[in-house]
Design a protein around this motif. Structure first.
Motif, PDB file in Angstrom:
ATOM      1  N   LYS A 193      22.627  34.982  31.004  1.00 33.96           N
ATOM      2  CA  LYS A 193      21.608  33.945  31.136  1.00 33.96           C
ATOM      3  C   LYS A 193      22.151  32.601  30.670  1.00 33.96           C
ATOM      4  O   LYS A 193      21.911  31.557  31.303  1.00 33.96           O
ATOM      5  CB  LYS A 193      20.395  34.335  30.296  1.00 33.96           C
ATOM      6  CG  LYS A 193      19.186  33.425  30.454  1.00 33.96           C
ATOM      7  CD  LYS A 193      18.316  33.846  31.602  1.00 33.96           C
ATOM      8  CE  LYS A 193      16.991  33.106  31.573  1.00 33.96           C
ATOM      9  NZ  LYS A 193      16.108  33.510  32.692  1.00 33.96           N
ATOM     10  N   ALA A 194      22.902  32.602  29.581  1.00 37.30           N
ATOM     11  CA  ALA A 194      23.454  31.362  29.033  1.00 37.30           C
ATOM     12  C   ALA A 194      24.422  30.701  30.003  1.00 37.30           C
ATOM     13  O   ALA A 194      24.447  29.470  30.136  1.00 37.30           O
ATOM     14  CB  ALA A 194      24.152  31.647  27.703  1.00 37.30           C
ATOM     15  N   ILE A 195      25.231  31.492  30.677  1.00 37.03           N
ATOM     16  CA  ILE A 195      26.166  30.937  31.661  1.00 37.03           C
ATOM     17  C   ILE A 195      25.404  30.184  32.740  1.00 37.03           C
ATOM     18  O   ILE A 195      25.713  29.029  33.072  1.00 37.03           O
ATOM     19  CB  ILE A 195      27.026  32.057  32.279  1.00 37.03           C
ATOM     20  CG1 ILE A 195      27.950  32.670  31.219  1.00 37.03           C
ATOM     21  CG2 ILE A 195      27.844  31.514  33.464  1.00 37.03           C
ATOM     22  CD1 ILE A 195      28.664  33.931  31.686  1.00 37.03           C
ATOM     23  N   GLY A 196      24.404  30.840  33.292  1.00 36.99           N
ATOM     24  CA  GLY A 196      23.619  30.198  34.342  1.00 36.99           C
ATOM     25  C   GLY A 196      22.872  28.974  33.851  1.00 36.99           C
ATOM     26  O   GLY A 196      22.793  27.948  34.547  1.00 36.99           O
ATOM     27  N   TRP A 197      22.338  29.060  32.652  1.00 38.51           N
ATOM     28  CA  TRP A 197      21.586  27.949  32.064  1.00 38.51           C
ATOM     29  C   TRP A 197      22.476  26.730  31.874  1.00 38.51           C
ATOM     30  O   TRP A 197      22.104  25.598  32.219  1.00 38.51           O
ATOM     31  CB  TRP A 197      21.001  28.430  30.741  1.00 38.51           C
ATOM     32  CG  TRP A 197      20.081  27.479  30.040  1.00 38.51           C
ATOM     33  CD1 TRP A 197      19.461  26.382  30.556  1.00 38.51           C
ATOM     34  CD2 TRP A 197      19.678  27.554  28.664  1.00 38.51           C
ATOM     35  NE1 TRP A 197      18.695  25.770  29.592  1.00 38.51           N
ATOM     36  CE2 TRP A 197      18.804  26.456  28.435  1.00 38.51           C
ATOM     37  CE3 TRP A 197      19.959  28.443  27.631  1.00 38.51           C
ATOM     38  CZ2 TRP A 197      18.222  26.234  27.183  1.00 38.51           C
ATOM     39  CZ3 TRP A 197      19.370  28.218  26.394  1.00 38.51           C
ATOM     40  CH2 TRP A 197      18.520  27.131  26.179  1.00 38.51           C
ATOM     41  N   ALA A 198      23.671  26.946  31.341  1.00 35.16           N
ATOM     42  CA  ALA A 198      24.595  25.834  31.107  1.00 35.16           C
ATOM     43  C   ALA A 198      25.012  25.176  32.420  1.00 35.16           C
ATOM     44  O   ALA A 198      25.073  23.940  32.525  1.00 35.16           O
ATOM     45  CB  ALA A 198      25.825  26.332  30.344  1.00 35.16           C
ATOM     46  N   LEU A 199      25.288  25.985  33.422  1.00 30.70           N
ATOM     47  CA  LEU A 199      25.684  25.432  34.725  1.00 30.70           C
ATOM     48  C   LEU A 199      24.525  24.692  35.383  1.00 30.70           C
ATOM     49  O   LEU A 199      24.703  23.602  35.931  1.00 30.70           O
ATOM     50  CB  LEU A 199      26.180  26.560  35.632  1.00 30.70           C
ATOM     51  CG  LEU A 199      27.526  27.178  35.245  1.00 30.70           C
ATOM     52  CD1 LEU A 199      27.768  28.471  36.013  1.00 30.70           C
ATOM     53  CD2 LEU A 199      28.673  26.189  35.500  1.00 30.70           C
ATOM     54  N   ARG A 200      23.330  25.258  35.320  1.00 26.40           N
ATOM     55  CA  ARG A 200      22.171  24.602  35.942  1.00 26.40           C
ATOM     56  C   ARG A 200      21.877  23.267  35.283  1.00 26.40           C
ATOM     57  O   ARG A 200      21.548  22.287  35.962  1.00 26.40           O
ATOM     58  CB  ARG A 200      20.947  25.510  35.864  1.00 26.40           C
ATOM     59  CG  ARG A 200      19.727  24.908  36.579  1.00 26.40           C
ATOM     60  CD  ARG A 200      18.562  25.865  36.614  1.00 26.40           C
ATOM     61  NE  ARG A 200      17.856  25.932  35.346  1.00 26.40           N
ATOM     62  CZ  ARG A 200      17.813  27.006  34.562  1.00 26.40           C
ATOM     63  NH1 ARG A 200      18.442  28.114  34.905  1.00 26.40           N
ATOM     64  NH2 ARG A 200      17.126  26.991  33.438  1.00 26.40           N
ATOM     65  N   ASP A 201      22.006  23.228  33.966  1.00 26.27           N
ATOM     66  CA  ASP A 201      21.732  21.981  33.249  1.00 26.27           C
ATOM     67  C   ASP A 201      22.691  20.880  33.692  1.00 26.27           C
ATOM     68  O   ASP A 201      22.270  19.751  33.956  1.00 26.27           O
ATOM     69  CB  ASP A 201      21.857  22.220  31.746  1.00 26.27           C
ATOM     70  CG  ASP A 201      21.548  20.976  30.939  1.00 26.27           C
ATOM     71  OD1 ASP A 201      20.355  20.625  30.822  1.00 26.27           O
ATOM     72  OD2 ASP A 201      22.492  20.332  30.429  1.00 26.27           O
TER      73      ASP A 201
END
Length: 234
Positions: A193-201
């Protein structure tokens, strides 16, 4: 608490008054729902965020040294009720301009205790602000997140992945993509989840970079990471 607060008696007063005020304003009717939301891992006084911040405002907003606010946070972290951990993060965030990269280690120690996404992500935000301010003043010189990325504690790896949230175009894209690929094969939900969150941000400011990165690495990144990264982008 004396071992934490021996050098700052006014912090001791604040620490004791805070507990008295929070106990007096506990809301038993909220406790069960708040504890269930955190999967019954923590005890709550039933004080929701708006009330918590109002009570803190009533207590005043003293400014302390970096060492003092760290001592206060460490002391609050030892208390059983989750609201006190939130107060610790709030106080650290208020003092972020005087905290330095050398203080990040203490925050990472806190992240390994009383650990769940709420406290960890709060600390990640504080750490990110500290490191961004330092980067603006001195350039990219800190390596604490490189070490956190390799730490056996999953929560520290999550902090490494998410600490650049909100950095906008100040984001170190080399670090962002390196960290994402380094953690890509992990099965832990909170890491994916953190990987996706960081990229989306970051994608809010550089959509092309994130979309291309995801396309080039779609066999390496988990479906969850890809879904989170490309939400609102693709």
């Amino acid at each position: 608490m004396k071992k934490f607060l021996a050098h700052a008696m006014h912090i001791t007063d604040y620490f004791e008054q805070l507990q008295q005020v929070f106990i007096r304003h506990a809301r038993p009717e909220n406790m069960a729902a708040m504890e269930a939301y955190m999967l019954d891992q923590f005890q709550f006084l039933g004080i929701k965020a708006p009330q918590r911040r109002a009570l803190m405002k009533e207590l005043g907003a003293p400014r302390w040294s970096a060492e003092q606010v760290l001592e206060l946070a460490q002391a609050l972290w030892t208390l059983p009720y989750r609201e006190y951990h939130y107060v610790a993060v709030d106080q650290l965030a208020r003092h972020v301009k005087i905290l330095q990269p050398q203080h990040v280690g203490t925050l990472l120690e806190l992240a390994q205790s009383q650990s769940w996404w709420d406290s960890v992500d709060g600390l990640a935000g504080v750490i990110g602000d500290i490191l961004l301010l330092d980067q603006k003043q001195h350039g990219p010189r800190d390596t604490s997140m490189d070490a956190a990325l390799e730490h056996p504690c999953m929560w520290l790896r999550r902090i490494a992945m998410t600490h650049q949230l909100g950095w906008r175009l100040e984001t170190n894209t080399e670090r962002l993509q390196t960290y994402a690929l380094r953690l890509a094969d992990e099965k832990e939900f909170f890491i994916r989840k953190a990987i996706g969150w960081a990229l989306r941000d970051y994608g809010r400011w550089n959509k092309e970079f994130v979309v291309q990165f995801c396309r080039h690495n779609d066999k390496l990144l988990s479906p969850l990471s890809l879904r989170e990264a490309l939400k609102h982008l693709a």
